[in-house]
Motif scaffolding. Sequence first.
Motif, PDB file in Angstrom:
ATOM      1  N   GLN A  20       0.816  -1.210   0.000  1.00  0.00           N
ATOM      2  CA  GLN A  20       0.000   0.000   0.000  1.00  0.00           C
ATOM      3  C   GLN A  20       0.858   1.272   0.000  1.00  0.00           C
ATOM      4  N   SER A  21       2.161   1.127   0.203  1.00  0.00           N
ATOM      5  CA  SER A  21       3.058   2.279   0.254  1.00  0.00           C
ATOM      6  C   SER A  21       3.425   2.740  -1.152  1.00  0.00           C
ATOM      7  N   SER A  22       3.653   4.039  -1.297  1.00  0.00           N
ATOM      8  CA  SER A  22       4.109   4.570  -2.578  1.00  0.00           C
ATOM      9  C   SER A  22       5.599   4.357  -2.785  1.00  0.00           C
ATOM     10  N   ASN A  23       6.319   4.031  -1.715  1.00  0.00           N
ATOM     11  CA  ASN A  23       7.761   3.774  -1.816  1.00  0.00           C
ATOM     12  C   ASN A  23       8.156   2.703  -0.813  1.00  0.00           C
ATOM     13  N   PRO A  24       7.791   1.444  -1.068  1.00  0.00           N
ATOM     14  CA  PRO A  24       8.075   0.359  -0.119  1.00  0.00           C
ATOM     15  C   PRO A  24       9.541  -0.066  -0.152  1.00  0.00           C
ATOM     16  N   VAL A  25      10.114  -0.207   1.035  1.00  0.00           N
ATOM     17  CA  VAL A  25      11.534  -0.527   1.183  1.00  0.00           C
ATOM     18  C   VAL A  25      11.696  -1.618   2.234  1.00  0.00           C
ATOM     19  N   ILE A  26      12.566  -2.582   1.943  1.00  0.00           N
ATOM     20  CA  ILE A  26      12.945  -3.600   2.922  1.00  0.00           C
ATOM     21  C   ILE A  26      14.467  -3.631   3.006  1.00  0.00           C
ATOM     22  N   VAL A  27      14.985  -3.641   4.236  1.00  0.00           N
ATOM     23  CA  VAL A  27      16.419  -3.812   4.460  1.00  0.00           C
ATOM     24  C   VAL A  27      16.614  -5.011   5.372  1.00  0.00           C
ATOM     25  N   ASN A  28      17.382  -5.972   4.913  1.00  0.00           N
ATOM     26  CA  ASN A  28      17.715  -7.143   5.727  1.00  0.00           C
ATOM     27  C   ASN A  28      19.158  -7.003   6.197  1.00  0.00           C
ATOM     28  N   VAL A  29      19.359  -7.005   7.501  1.00  0.00           N
ATOM     29  CA  VAL A  29      20.708  -6.859   8.042  1.00  0.00           C
ATOM     30  C   VAL A  29      21.413  -8.207   7.960  1.00  0.00           C
ATOM     31  N   ALA A  30      22.400  -8.289   7.093  1.00  0.00           N
ATOM     32  CA  ALA A  30      23.169  -9.510   6.886  1.00  0.00           C
ATOM     33  C   ALA A  30      24.547  -9.345   7.527  1.00  0.00           C
ATOM     34  N   SER A  31      25.585  -9.857   6.894  1.00  0.00           N
ATOM     35  CA  SER A  31      26.943  -9.739   7.413  1.00  0.00           C
ATOM     36  C   SER A  31      27.917 -10.210   6.350  1.00  0.00           C
ATOM     37  N   ALA A  91      13.809  -9.509  -3.971  1.00  0.00           N
ATOM     38  CA  ALA A  91      13.885  -8.378  -4.895  1.00  0.00           C
ATOM     39  C   ALA A  91      13.438  -8.786  -6.292  1.00  0.00           C
ATOM     40  N   LYS A  92      13.806  -9.994  -6.734  1.00  0.00           N
ATOM     41  CA  LYS A  92      13.391 -10.476  -8.052  1.00  0.00           C
ATOM     42  C   LYS A  92      11.870 -10.667  -8.111  1.00  0.00           C
ATOM     43  N   ASN A  93      11.303 -11.135  -7.008  1.00  0.00           N
ATOM     44  CA  ASN A  93       9.871 -11.398  -6.973  1.00  0.00           C
ATOM     45  C   ASN A  93       9.038 -10.139  -6.783  1.00  0.00           C
ATOM     46  N   LEU A  94       9.637  -9.097  -6.223  1.00  0.00           N
ATOM     47  CA  LEU A  94       8.903  -7.872  -5.903  1.00  0.00           C
ATOM     48  C   LEU A  94       9.628  -6.665  -6.496  1.00  0.00           C
ATOM     49  N   PRO A  95       9.648  -6.535  -7.808  1.00  0.00           N
ATOM     50  CA  PRO A  95      10.415  -5.466  -8.446  1.00  0.00           C
ATOM     51  C   PRO A  95       9.892  -4.071  -8.134  1.00  0.00           C
ATOM     52  N   GLU A  96       8.668  -3.964  -7.638  1.00  0.00           N
ATOM     53  CA  GLU A  96       8.116  -2.648  -7.300  1.00  0.00           C
ATOM     54  C   GLU A  96       8.640  -2.136  -5.961  1.00  0.00           C
ATOM     55  N   ASP A 141      13.746   5.217  -6.986  1.00  0.00           N
ATOM     56  CA  ASP A 141      14.708   4.992  -8.062  1.00  0.00           C
ATOM     57  C   ASP A 141      16.011   4.358  -7.567  1.00  0.00           C
ATOM     58  N   GLY A 142      16.026   3.942  -6.314  1.00  0.00           N
ATOM     59  CA  GLY A 142      17.231   3.373  -5.724  1.00  0.00           C
ATOM     60  C   GLY A 142      17.461   1.935  -6.168  1.00  0.00           C
ATOM     61  N   PRO A 143      18.611   1.367  -5.802  1.00  0.00           N
ATOM     62  CA  PRO A 143      18.939  -0.006  -6.187  1.00  0.00           C
ATOM     63  C   PRO A 143      18.074  -1.016  -5.452  1.00  0.00           C
ATOM     64  N   THR A 144      18.033  -2.213  -5.986  1.00  0.00           N
ATOM     65  CA  THR A 144      17.328  -3.306  -5.312  1.00  0.00           C
ATOM     66  C   THR A 144      18.059  -4.607  -5.602  1.00  0.00           C
ATOM     67  N   GLY A 145      17.934  -5.555  -4.674  1.00  0.00           N
ATOM     68  CA  GLY A 145      18.596  -6.846  -4.823  1.00  0.00           C
ATOM     69  C   GLY A 145      20.090  -6.773  -4.617  1.00  0.00           C
ATOM     70  N   GLU A 146      20.561  -5.778  -3.863  1.00  0.00           N
ATOM     71  CA  GLU A 146      21.999  -5.582  -3.685  1.00  0.00           C
ATOM     72  C   GLU A 146      22.409  -5.767  -2.223  1.00  0.00           C
ATOM     73  N   PHE A 147      23.712  -5.877  -2.034  1.00  0.00           N
ATOM     74  CA  PHE A 147      24.333  -6.039  -0.715  1.00  0.00           C
ATOM     75  C   PHE A 147      25.310  -4.881  -0.539  1.00  0.00           C
ATOM     76  N   HIS A 148      25.128  -4.099   0.520  1.00  0.00           N
ATOM     77  CA  HIS A 148      25.931  -2.898   0.710  1.00  0.00           C
ATOM     78  C   HIS A 148      26.587  -2.879   2.085  1.00  0.00           C
ATOM     79  N   ASP A 149      27.806  -2.349   2.154  1.00  0.00           N
ATOM     80  CA  ASP A 149      28.391  -1.963   3.434  1.00  0.00           C
ATOM     81  C   ASP A 149      28.476  -0.444   3.452  1.00  0.00           C
ATOM     82  N   ARG A 150      29.145   0.107   4.450  1.00  0.00           N
ATOM     83  CA  ARG A 150      29.132   1.567   4.601  1.00  0.00           C
ATOM     84  C   ARG A 150      29.855   2.281   3.473  1.00  0.00           C
ATOM     85  N   THR A 151      30.652   1.568   2.695  1.00  0.00           N
ATOM     86  CA  THR A 151      31.372   2.201   1.586  1.00  0.00           C
ATOM     87  C   THR A 151      30.631   2.072   0.262  1.00  0.00           C
ATOM     88  N   GLY A 152      29.585   1.256   0.218  1.00  0.00           N
ATOM     89  CA  GLY A 152      28.832   1.095  -1.021  1.00  0.00           C
ATOM     90  C   GLY A 152      28.510  -0.352  -1.327  1.00  0.00           C
TER      91      GLY A 152
END
Length: 226
Positions: free
Chosen positions: A117-128, A166-171, A211-222
């Motif tokens: 229902q959000s106009s800009n839905p975001v999920i962040v999974n804390v990995a390692s 991310a592949k299943n939920l491209p929106e 317009d941000g990335p999706t399906g990616e893995f980031h640390d504090r440098t990128g």
Amino acid sequence: MTTAFITGANKGLGLETTRRLVDSGVDVYAGVRDPDKADDVRALGVHILRLDVTDTDSVTAAVSSLPRLDVLINNAGVIGHGGGVDDLDADAMVDTLDTNVVGIVRVTQAALPLLRQSSNPVIVNVASGVGMGRFLQDPGRDEFPVAAIPYAASKAAVITLTVQYAKNLPEMRINASDPGYTATDLNGNTGHQTVTEGTDATVRLALLGSDGPTGEFHDRTGRIEL
């Protein structure tokens, strides 16, 4: 106003992520296992929700109390069995995976109707970074000395499930973050990064635009190449 729900919010990385989101003007709902031990996060002026990510009824109750949801941060996790192979058993493996991996699925699946229902839905999974096999094999990396199997395996699964969601939920913008070797209770506060440094990637990914990335893995440098 953006509304966020973060799991494992009462200390360490979860507490600092919550603080930084509040400072950014986000309306935060903080999931904690024991609200009676959540004074630090409560002091930030957030909404406290009782949440045990290993309990489906608890997850359902917490998510059902959210008025709306734009950002989900799956932060809750345990270090689990830290010994070697000789004293590892299947129960120890199951316990770690139940919190660190299945817990993310429980919360995410429950939250999807609100996120849609959000106009800009975001999920962040804390990995390692310990979920990256090439890091575990590189003597120059902080991850190299880690011998424990359950935690590393669980974080590898978190990275992969992030890509698949991310592949299943491209929106949606769905990414994983690597806090790096940060001083928290999980490592006896031995990490060389502060909790602020350790939450840089999570906060940045939580505040992504559509317009941000999706399906990616980031640390504090990128971005980390998978």
